[in-house]
Design an enzyme around this catalytic site. Structure first.
Site, PDB file in Angstrom:
ATOM      1  N   TYR A 260       3.295   2.144  13.464  1.00 39.11           N
ATOM      2  CA  TYR A 260       3.706   3.167  12.508  1.00 39.11           C
ATOM      3  C   TYR A 260       3.116   4.528  12.862  1.00 39.11           C
ATOM      4  CZ  TYR A 260      -0.615   1.429  10.190  1.00 39.11           C
ATOM      5  OH  TYR A 260      -1.886   1.008   9.900  1.00 39.11           O
TER       6      TYR A 260
ATOM      7  N   HIS B 117       0.842  -1.195   0.000  1.00 37.71           N
ATOM      8  CA  HIS B 117       0.000   0.000   0.000  1.00 37.71           C
ATOM      9  C   HIS B 117       0.881   1.250   0.000  1.00 37.71           C
ATOM     10  CE1 HIS B 117      -2.898  -2.701   2.558  1.00 37.71           C
ATOM     11  NE2 HIS B 117      -2.867  -3.066   1.282  1.00 37.71           N
TER      12      HIS B 117
END
Length: 473
Positions: free
Chosen positions: A130, A67
């Site tokens: 993240y 992605h």
């Protein structure tokens, strides 16, 4: 022994691998997963994270991606291990370039916008974390790009064959590289895009193939922040260029003009500065020689750090705008003077007078250099594209310091008319019968050494005038 903090480049531009010191004893371990001051010093960009996400994966072989998202990411592992794979899906020479790294708690990766991100777990109960520098939103999904995990072109050597791994149905059906539309860079927002400078900025960005959004006053009225503060995804921008201003210098000395000048040049800039700083994007603010009083002796030039001392309302409101722009961590203040570009300007007025047989009187005791929008826009684009040091720059054309009367004479001569038709006059005499007029700086010459040292040298103003007239005659 724990690793020292270190940052390494990779074959994908902007993709960085970070060694993180990990300290442990009989109780477990500790690490500073993101420590802004130390990591900036080590070489990481100051990307301004605003959201922290955690992906928990129960089983070995869980595979996610590829992605590419419209924001920067800082990925790491809280517990367990992963095999990470990153593919550049941005437009450019590195499109399709792939980097793989095995990550444990002592390693992280900085992933720039547009680089496809994927991983496969190598241990049970792996927590993948993240940080991102924009908030997730439904609107942002239209800017995503995806690549099939099994794409034969990038040929990622997954430790666990994909047929034996745990994948989502969506990830199984993403397109191959040949069908992926490369992700364009984030756009610049040009505020004041319908003015002389704004039009030239749009022209130059378009010629370079640089994505941009153009906002004229109809789309973004700087003086009315309530109408536009919520209208943009500010964090999705590469930068903001403020080429809008209230520039009716004499009208600014009236009651209504004073209010209008401060609304656009100070209050509006302060609002723009707030959104730029909160979004962590660079702000370019175009200012003016009118922030100085012009009392510097002729032959000397204003330095970028010279004290501000504006004489009139226009200069005062622009000085206030500079103060607001300076509050943005990533800012460029670009001061300029005597701007000439596409549209009504001094040169066009002088050309028209010459052609109609009208002999003008022109001020001869104001000294400076003209600035052609081609050079001004070029300097602004140069600062942004080359990520030059933030701060204040002076930009005008180079060459000798002249007066308005001398420019008028040059225009007359270029059109085949006698320069003697232009009569020099003092500022006091020129405005002697005016009901309202603003004081002007006598000396508007600015030191250009900083922009030249940054790698951009504007053309000599005489060359620029000849080029302008050659195209417009």
């Amino acid at each position: 022994m724990p690793k020292d903090l270190a940052v390494y480049t990779t074959e994908i531009p902007g993709l960085l691998v970070i060694d993180i010191p990990q300290h442990g004893d009989n109780r477990g371990w500790f690490k500073e997963n993101w420590q802004r001051e130390k990591m900036l010093a080590a070489g990481l960009p100051d990307f301004g994270p605003v959201q922290n996400n955690i992906s928990f994966n129960a089983s070995v072989g869980t595979t996610r991606g590829i992605h590419a998202e419209p924001w920067d990411k800082y990925v790491s592992v809280a517990t367990g291990r992963i095999f990470g794979a990153w593919v550049d899906l941005r437009a450019g020479e590195s499109f399709g370039k792939t980097v793989t790294v095995e990550l444990g708690p002592d390693t992280a990766v900085f992933v720039p916008r547009g680089v496809g991100n994927s991983f496969q777990t190598l241990e049970d109960n792996t927590a993948y974390t993240y940080l991102v520098n924009d908030h997730w939103s439904v609107d942002a999904q239209s800017e995503y790009s995806f690549l099939n995990l099994a794409d034969e072109t990038v040929a990622i050597d997954w430790p666990i064959a994909l047929k034996d791994a745990e994948l989502s149905e969506k990830d199984k059906n993403h397109p191959r590289l040949a069908q992926v539309e490369p992700l364009a860079p984030a756009p610049f927002l040009v505020v004041g895009a319908k003015g002389q400078l704004g039009r030239e900025l749009v022209k130059q960005l378009e010629a370079r193939g640089t994505p941009y959004l153009a906002a004229g006053r109809d789309e973004l009225d700087l003086a009315d922040p309530d109408s536009w503060v919520q209208a943009y995804r500010w964090r999705s921008l590469r930068g903001i260029i403020n080429a809008a201003a209230y520039t009716a210098v004499d009208q600014a000395e009236t009651a209504q003009g004073r209010a209008d000048a401060w609304a656009a040049n100070a209050t509006g800039v302060a609002a723009l500065a707030r959104v730029a700083d909160q979004a962590g994007v660079p702000l370019v603010h175009v200012s003016t020689d009118y922030v100085f009083d012009g009392s510097l002796p002729l032959g000397q030039e204003y330095a970028v750090d010279a004290p501000l001392a504006p004489l009139g309302v226009y200069g005062q409101s622009k000085a206030a705008g500079e103060m607001a722009a300076r509050s943005v961590a990533r800012h460029y203040i670009v001061r300029t003077s005597w701007v000439m570009g596409d549209g009504k300007n001094f040169i066009e007025i002088m050309k028209s007078l010459a052609e109609r047989g009208i002999d003008p009187t022109v001020v001869a005791d104001q000294h400076g250099r003209p600035t052609f929008t081609r050079d001004l826009a070029g300097a602004i684009v140069h600062l942004l594209e080359n990520q030059c040091d933030y701060g204040t720059y002076h930009v005008s054309n180079t060459g000798d310091v002249v007066t308005w009367a001398e420019i008028a004479q040059a225009v007359f001569e270029a059109g085949g008319h006698s320069a003697d038709r232009v009569s020099p006059v003092s500022t006091a005499d020129y405005f002697a019968k005016a009901e309202v007029f603003a004081p002007r700086p006598t000396n508007s010459a600015m030191d250009l050494s900083k922009i030249i040292e940054a790698g951009f040298t504007p053309r000599n103003h005489r060359e620029a005038l000849a080029d302008y007239l050659g195209k417009s005659i």
